[in-house]
Design a protein around this motif. Sequence first.
Motif, PDB file in Angstrom:
ATOM      1  N   VAL A  37      37.823  36.896  47.047  1.00 41.50           N
ATOM      2  CA  VAL A  37      38.083  37.993  46.475  1.00 41.50           C
ATOM      3  C   VAL A  37      39.655  38.350  46.502  1.00 41.50           C
ATOM      4  O   VAL A  37      40.361  38.479  47.381  1.00 41.50           O
ATOM      5  N   ARG A  38      40.383  38.428  45.085  1.00 38.83           N
ATOM      6  CA  ARG A  38      41.747  38.548  45.175  1.00 38.83           C
ATOM      7  C   ARG A  38      42.052  40.074  45.330  1.00 38.83           C
ATOM      8  O   ARG A  38      41.421  40.883  44.838  1.00 38.83           O
ATOM      9  N   PRO A  39      42.961  40.144  46.127  1.00 42.07           N
ATOM     10  CA  PRO A  39      43.626  41.454  46.267  1.00 42.07           C
ATOM     11  C   PRO A  39      43.883  42.170  44.751  1.00 42.07           C
ATOM     12  O   PRO A  39      44.175  41.708  43.812  1.00 42.07           O
ATOM     13  N   ARG A  40      43.401  43.321  44.662  1.00 42.51           N
ATOM     14  CA  ARG A  40      43.639  44.216  43.450  1.00 42.51           C
ATOM     15  C   ARG A  40      45.335  44.429  42.973  1.00 42.51           C
ATOM     16  O   ARG A  40      45.984  44.468  43.727  1.00 42.51           O
ATOM     17  N   GLY A  41      45.347  43.784  41.639  1.00 41.66           N
ATOM     18  CA  GLY A  41      46.714  43.929  41.177  1.00 41.66           C
ATOM     19  C   GLY A  41      47.446  42.706  41.191  1.00 41.66           C
ATOM     20  O   GLY A  41      48.328  42.449  40.721  1.00 41.66           O
ATOM     21  N   GLN A  42      46.859  41.581  41.954  1.00 44.09           N
ATOM     22  CA  GLN A  42      47.482  40.388  42.027  1.00 44.09           C
ATOM     23  C   GLN A  42      46.715  39.443  40.788  1.00 44.09           C
ATOM     24  O   GLN A  42      45.497  39.440  40.779  1.00 44.09           O
ATOM     25  N   GLY A  44      45.770  35.739  39.015  1.00 40.25           N
ATOM     26  CA  GLY A  44      45.600  34.345  39.269  1.00 40.25           C
ATOM     27  C   GLY A  44      46.735  33.419  38.534  1.00 40.25           C
ATOM     28  O   GLY A  44      47.675  33.892  37.786  1.00 40.25           O
ATOM     29  N   PRO A  45      46.866  32.270  39.086  1.00 39.47           N
ATOM     30  CA  PRO A  45      47.805  31.232  38.724  1.00 39.47           C
ATOM     31  C   PRO A  45      47.802  31.017  37.117  1.00 39.47           C
ATOM     32  O   PRO A  45      48.731  31.285  36.418  1.00 39.47           O
ATOM     33  N   ALA A  47      46.648  33.544  34.589  1.00 41.45           N
ATOM     34  CA  ALA A  47      47.157  34.714  34.133  1.00 41.45           C
ATOM     35  C   ALA A  47      48.581  34.509  33.918  1.00 41.45           C
ATOM     36  O   ALA A  47      49.109  34.999  33.491  1.00 41.45           O
ATOM     37  N   SER A  48      49.007  34.510  35.361  1.00 44.09           N
ATOM     38  CA  SER A  48      50.754  34.460  35.551  1.00 44.09           C
ATOM     39  C   SER A  48      51.389  33.473  34.501  1.00 44.09           C
ATOM     40  O   SER A  48      52.383  34.058  34.096  1.00 44.09           O
ATOM     41  N   VAL A  49      50.898  32.363  34.452  1.00 40.80           N
ATOM     42  CA  VAL A  49      51.417  31.224  33.756  1.00 40.80           C
ATOM     43  C   VAL A  49      51.379  31.715  32.385  1.00 40.80           C
ATOM     44  O   VAL A  49      52.323  31.705  31.414  1.00 40.80           O
ATOM     45  N   SER A  50      50.309  32.492  31.742  1.00 42.79           N
ATOM     46  CA  SER A  50      50.086  32.894  30.459  1.00 42.79           C
ATOM     47  C   SER A  50      50.995  34.020  30.040  1.00 42.79           C
ATOM     48  O   SER A  50      51.659  34.178  28.927  1.00 42.79           O
TER      49      SER A  50
END
Length: 313
Positions: A37-42, A44-45, A47-50
């Motif tokens: 489970v990814r921390p809230r507000g963080q 993913g790779p 999404a960050s690249v996009s």
Amino acid sequence: MTVTTTSDAAGADATAAADVQAKGAKGTKGAKAVKAVRPRGQRGPLASVSLHATLVVAAVIAVFPVLWILLTSLKPPQQAVSTDFIKDPTLDNYRYLVDHTSFFTWFGNSVLVAGITTVLGVFIAATTGYAVSRFRFPGMKPLMWTLLVTQMFPMAILIVPLYNLMGQLGLLNQPLGLIITYLTIAVPFCAWMMKGFFDTIPIEIDESGRVDGLNPFGTFWRLILPLARPGLAVTAFYSFITAWGEVAYASAFLVGDDNLTLAGGLQTFVTQYTANWGPMTAASVVIAIPAAIFFAFAQRHLVAGMTAGATKG
């Protein structure tokens, strides 16, 4: 009896061990689930690249027209409409602007009109916004609605009525007529914004000023205005940009090289059959410099002023 007891104990131990293993397995799966489970507000790779790719594309789209105008202003006249980048950079377009046009006259007229519009716009908008924020008087709501309704009319609709009005008052081809016109554009919006900003300043400050013997204008001038710098910066910037870069009214109300502003002067580079792109782009670059300088001085207050002015209506 003893054998039975021993076997029962062994069975209990086996059961306990199985429970421990089961709990351990569940704990391991739970830990993996927690890690998954990814921390809230963080992000993913992917999404960050996009996101960064979108921001880069948006920045290129925003900067490219300005960069192309700058490059065109440095091209020789015969290459002005070519899609090539600079081959033989030259300053001839800027020399032509200085030597063969009334550029400095246009610049002086623009500084005069924009400067007076900015000063009067800030003063009128600030006093109007403070009055409707702090006082209750007959006609207050109709006044605010009138200021709001004036923003709903397109500029093209107002040119002819304002032209006729300025003609009746003898203000055509006069800087004063253009200043009044720009104030009718800037003041209504800025007054509403300043009202919202003054609403965020505690009224106890006004009361303390009256206790100290200040009249309403003294309270406004000495106590409230220093706290309203962000809102004043936004008002000044909006009033300046309204007067500095406006073309339609400047072209309609002013004629003759000695009376044109910079925006109106740009029209002289375009004829019915052709356009002198080199000097026109050079003039565009020069026009943008004062606006950029003004923005550089006001930018630290712009976000705070626009946000505060939007918190209350």
